[in-house]
Design a protein around this motif. Structure first.
Motif, PDB file in Angstrom:
ATOM      1  N   LYS A 117      -6.092  -0.240   0.756  1.00 37.46           N
ATOM      2  CA  LYS A 117      -5.268   0.811   0.138  1.00 37.46           C
ATOM      3  C   LYS A 117      -4.418   0.279  -1.021  1.00 37.46           C
ATOM      4  N   SER A 167      11.421  -2.228   4.221  1.00 41.25           N
ATOM      5  CA  SER A 167      11.743  -1.919   5.618  1.00 41.25           C
ATOM      6  C   SER A 167      10.621  -1.105   6.255  1.00 41.25           C
ATOM      7  N   GLY A 168      10.409  -1.341   7.569  1.00 35.74           N
ATOM      8  CA  GLY A 168       9.279  -0.723   8.269  1.00 35.74           C
ATOM      9  C   GLY A 168       9.526   0.736   8.615  1.00 35.74           C
ATOM     10  N   ARG A 218      -0.661  -3.976   5.325  1.00 35.58           N
ATOM     11  CA  ARG A 218      -1.331  -3.814   6.624  1.00 35.58           C
ATOM     12  C   ARG A 218      -2.759  -3.342   6.410  1.00 35.58           C
ATOM     13  N   THR A 219      -2.962  -2.489   5.405  1.00 35.71           N
ATOM     14  CA  THR A 219      -4.289  -1.960   5.086  1.00 35.71           C
ATOM     15  C   THR A 219      -4.626  -2.397   3.652  1.00 35.71           C
ATOM     16  N   TYR A 263       3.360  -5.980  10.045  1.00 33.57           N
ATOM     17  CA  TYR A 263       4.660  -6.478  10.503  1.00 33.57           C
ATOM     18  C   TYR A 263       4.645  -6.907  11.969  1.00 33.57           C
ATOM     19  N   ARG A 305      11.806   6.290  -6.263  1.00 33.45           N
ATOM     20  CA  ARG A 305      11.034   5.057  -6.068  1.00 33.45           C
ATOM     21  C   ARG A 305      10.832   4.354  -7.411  1.00 33.45           C
ATOM     22  N   SER A 326       0.821  -1.221   0.000  1.00 33.57           N
ATOM     23  CA  SER A 326       0.000   0.000   0.000  1.00 33.57           C
ATOM     24  C   SER A 326       0.850   1.264   0.000  1.00 33.57           C
ATOM     25  N   GLY A 327       2.144   1.121   0.219  1.00 31.11           N
ATOM     26  CA  GLY A 327       3.042   2.287   0.218  1.00 31.11           C
ATOM     27  C   GLY A 327       3.582   2.569  -1.175  1.00 31.11           C
ATOM     28  N   LYS A 328       4.284   3.697  -1.279  1.00 30.04           N
ATOM     29  CA  LYS A 328       4.721   4.137  -2.617  1.00 30.04           C
ATOM     30  C   LYS A 328       5.833   3.252  -3.184  1.00 30.04           C
ATOM     31  N   LEU A 329       6.769   2.832  -2.333  1.00 34.71           N
ATOM     32  CA  LEU A 329       7.835   1.967  -2.858  1.00 34.71           C
ATOM     33  C   LEU A 329       7.285   0.592  -3.219  1.00 34.71           C
ATOM     34  N   TYR A 343      15.354   8.971  -1.375  1.00 32.43           N
ATOM     35  CA  TYR A 343      14.410   9.217  -2.475  1.00 32.43           C
ATOM     36  C   TYR A 343      14.438  10.701  -2.841  1.00 32.43           C
TER      37      TYR A 343
HETATM   38  N1  LIG Z   1      15.260   6.044   1.107  1.00 28.73           N
HETATM   39  C1  LIG Z   1      14.490   7.001   1.557  1.00 28.73           C
HETATM   40  O1  LIG Z   1      14.654   8.202   1.221  1.00 28.73           O
HETATM   41  C2  LIG Z   1      13.351   6.688   2.469  1.00 28.73           C
HETATM   42  C3  LIG Z   1      12.469   7.712   2.852  1.00 28.73           C
HETATM   43  C4  LIG Z   1      11.388   7.372   3.665  1.00 28.73           C
HETATM   44  C5  LIG Z   1      11.208   6.063   4.068  1.00 28.73           C
HETATM   45  N2  LIG Z   1      12.075   5.103   3.668  1.00 28.73           N
HETATM   46  C6  LIG Z   1      11.890   3.668   4.031  1.00 28.73           C
HETATM   47  O2  LIG Z   1      11.298   3.045   2.905  1.00 28.73           O
HETATM   48  C7  LIG Z   1      10.076   2.395   3.269  1.00 28.73           C
HETATM   49  C8  LIG Z   1       9.046   2.511   2.167  1.00 28.73           C
HETATM   50  O3  LIG Z   1       8.876   3.849   1.800  1.00 28.73           O
HETATM   51  P1  LIG Z   1       7.570   4.330   1.041  1.00 28.73           P
HETATM   52  O4  LIG Z   1       7.991   5.447   0.193  1.00 28.73           O
HETATM   53  O5  LIG Z   1       6.845   3.200   0.399  1.00 28.73           O
HETATM   54  O6  LIG Z   1       6.715   4.881   2.262  1.00 28.73           O
HETATM   55  P2  LIG Z   1       5.144   5.135   2.314  1.00 28.73           P
HETATM   56  O7  LIG Z   1       4.587   5.422   0.966  1.00 28.73           O
HETATM   57  O8  LIG Z   1       4.930   6.126   3.414  1.00 28.73           O
HETATM   58  O9  LIG Z   1       4.559   3.709   2.780  1.00 28.73           O
HETATM   59  C9  LIG Z   1       4.845   3.168   4.017  1.00 28.73           C
HETATM   60  C10 LIG Z   1       4.298   1.769   4.003  1.00 28.73           C
HETATM   61  O10 LIG Z   1       4.659   1.128   5.208  1.00 28.73           O
HETATM   62  C11 LIG Z   1       3.519   0.400   5.627  1.00 28.73           C
HETATM   63  N3  LIG Z   1       3.590   0.072   7.036  1.00 28.73           N
HETATM   64  C12 LIG Z   1       3.770   0.909   8.079  1.00 28.73           C
HETATM   65  N4  LIG Z   1       3.722   0.211   9.226  1.00 28.73           N
HETATM   66  C13 LIG Z   1       3.496  -1.090   8.893  1.00 28.73           C
HETATM   67  C14 LIG Z   1       3.327  -2.272   9.629  1.00 28.73           C
HETATM   68  N5  LIG Z   1       3.353  -2.282  10.978  1.00 28.73           N
HETATM   69  N6  LIG Z   1       3.108  -3.425   8.965  1.00 28.73           N
HETATM   70  C15 LIG Z   1       3.059  -3.439   7.613  1.00 28.73           C
HETATM   71  N7  LIG Z   1       3.194  -2.339   6.846  1.00 28.73           N
HETATM   72  C16 LIG Z   1       3.412  -1.176   7.491  1.00 28.73           C
HETATM   73  C17 LIG Z   1       2.373   1.307   5.303  1.00 28.73           C
HETATM   74  O11 LIG Z   1       1.151   0.619   5.369  1.00 28.73           O
HETATM   75  P3  LIG Z   1      -0.286   1.370   5.555  1.00 28.73           P
HETATM   76  O12 LIG Z   1      -0.725   1.703   4.141  1.00 28.73           O
HETATM   77  O13 LIG Z   1      -1.129   0.390   6.228  1.00 28.73           O
HETATM   78  O14 LIG Z   1      -0.028   2.609   6.369  1.00 28.73           O
HETATM   79  C18 LIG Z   1       2.772   1.699   3.882  1.00 28.73           C
HETATM   80  O15 LIG Z   1       2.455   0.681   2.980  1.00 28.73           O
HETATM   81  C19 LIG Z   1       9.670   3.060   4.549  1.00 28.73           C
HETATM   82  O16 LIG Z   1       8.918   2.159   5.287  1.00 28.73           O
HETATM   83  C20 LIG Z   1      10.994   3.418   5.196  1.00 28.73           C
HETATM   84  O17 LIG Z   1      11.526   2.298   5.905  1.00 28.73           O
HETATM   85  C21 LIG Z   1      13.124   5.377   2.879  1.00 28.73           C
END
Ligand SMILES: NC(=O)c1ccc[n+]([C@@H]2O[C@H](COP(=O)([O-])OP(=O)(O)OC[C@H]3O[C@@H](n4cnc5c(N)ncnc54)[C@H](OP(=O)(O)O)[C@@H]3O)[C@@H](O)[C@H]2O)c1
Length: 284
Positions: free
Chosen positions: A38, A71-72, A34-35, A51, A172, A9-12, A141
């Protein structure tokens, strides 16, 4: 071959699912979220997976051959256990391979280091799991910076404490392509890759933004202490301190790393300015 992507459900996660569909077709991709609602728009089978719940992952990873573990987002002390829930459920289900999205950064020396340390611990857990593994260490990112553009324009500047430190940004979109390749090709097993683009300073970054978005921003370098105080006031203790730690790490060279992107994907990472152009197209 069934491939499951966590945090779909997240952007990555969504970017990885999209690129995997291109490589192996939608019937071979499972999103775990988790959701779940979404992630429904992704057009693949979606299963529930928080997680914090080993039981949910025991069910979510049934019949799965490879897992992409994103990663969480929780505080450092929680993440290691959360990632272990996924790794242990994978072992229990006979999954053959896990690919993990780790992070580039210094393990000591700044306020982002505790997060880097948890990522390194999960890397070790995977390496000791008995499963086939591949680890990607993601650069920062570029998209969140570009989403912040309106604020930069209002303030007339990009202000942080990175000084002249170089940072290898990624996107991403580039990561989605990279992880899809790492999941579907066996030659990456046992590798740790820095998934990053070219090193750029904040002044260069500002110049590229000005070219692509027709702005006239300047780069304003401030001290680590001042920047931390500003971010904590704006974002609260935890996130504010972490953001200041990230820029302190850039200042100290923690994000000036060599790129393994071409080895991981078979093609060069696109340039920083081109990442901005790709992002701009998504706005038009
Ligand atoms: N390299 C970078 O610049 C950078 C920047 C920010 C983060 N990160 C890392 O990269 C990861 C992915 O980034 P993103 O851009 O995809 O972030 P994002 O769009 O904010 O998405 C975060 C994701 O984590 C999920 N999540 C949070 N808690 C969880 C749990 N307890 N169990 C299962 N899923 C859970 C969320 O699920 P819901 O939809 O249910 O909320 C959502 O799918 C982040 O989690 C963080 O570790 C890296």
């Amino acid at each position: 071959m069934k491939i499951a992507v966590t945090s779909a459900s997240g952007k990555l996660g969504a970017s990885i699912v999209k690129h995997l569909i291109n490589l192996v077709g939608k019937d071979n991709v499972i999103g775990v979220a988790r959701t779940p609602e979404k992630a429904a728009y992704l057009g693949v089978e979606i299963r529930k997976g928080d997680y914090n719940s080993r039981e949910q992952f025991n069910a979510a990873l049934k019949g799965v051959d490879a897992v992409l573990l994103v990663s969480g987002m929780d505080a450092p002390d929680k993440r290691i256990i959360q990632h272990r829930n996924v790794i242990e459920a994978a072992i229990q289900n006979g999954v053959k391979k896990i690919v993990y999205t780790s992070i580039v950064g210094a393990e000591e020396g700044n306020a982002f280091s505790p997060i880097v340390q948890t990522n390194r611990q999960t890397e070790k857990d995977l390496q000791n799991s008995g499963l086939e593994w591949v680890i990607g260490r993601n650069g920062i990112y570029i998209e969140p910076d570009l989403e912040y553009l309106e604020t930069y324009i209002k303030e007339g500047e990009i202000r942080n404490c990175a000084a002249n430190g170089k940072c290898t940004y990624t996107s991403r979109e580039e990561l989605g392509y990279g992880y899809a390749k790492m999941l579907t090709e066996d030659k990456h097993h046992g590798q740790v890759y820095n998934l990053v683009g070219e090193p750029v300073t904040q002044s260069q970054l500002t110049g590229y933004m000005n070219q692509v978005f027709h702005t006239s921003l300047i780069y304003h370098s401030v001290s680590v202490a001042d920047y931390k105080a500003e971010r904590v006031a704006a974002l609260g203790d935890f996130i504010g301190t972490v953001i200041a730690g990230i820029y302190e790490g850039i200042k100290e060279g923690a994000n000036d790393v060599s790129s393994d992107y071409k080895v991981a994907t078979g093609r060069a990472h696109i340039s920083t300015i081109d990442m901005m152009k790709v992002f701009k197209e998504t706005l038009d």
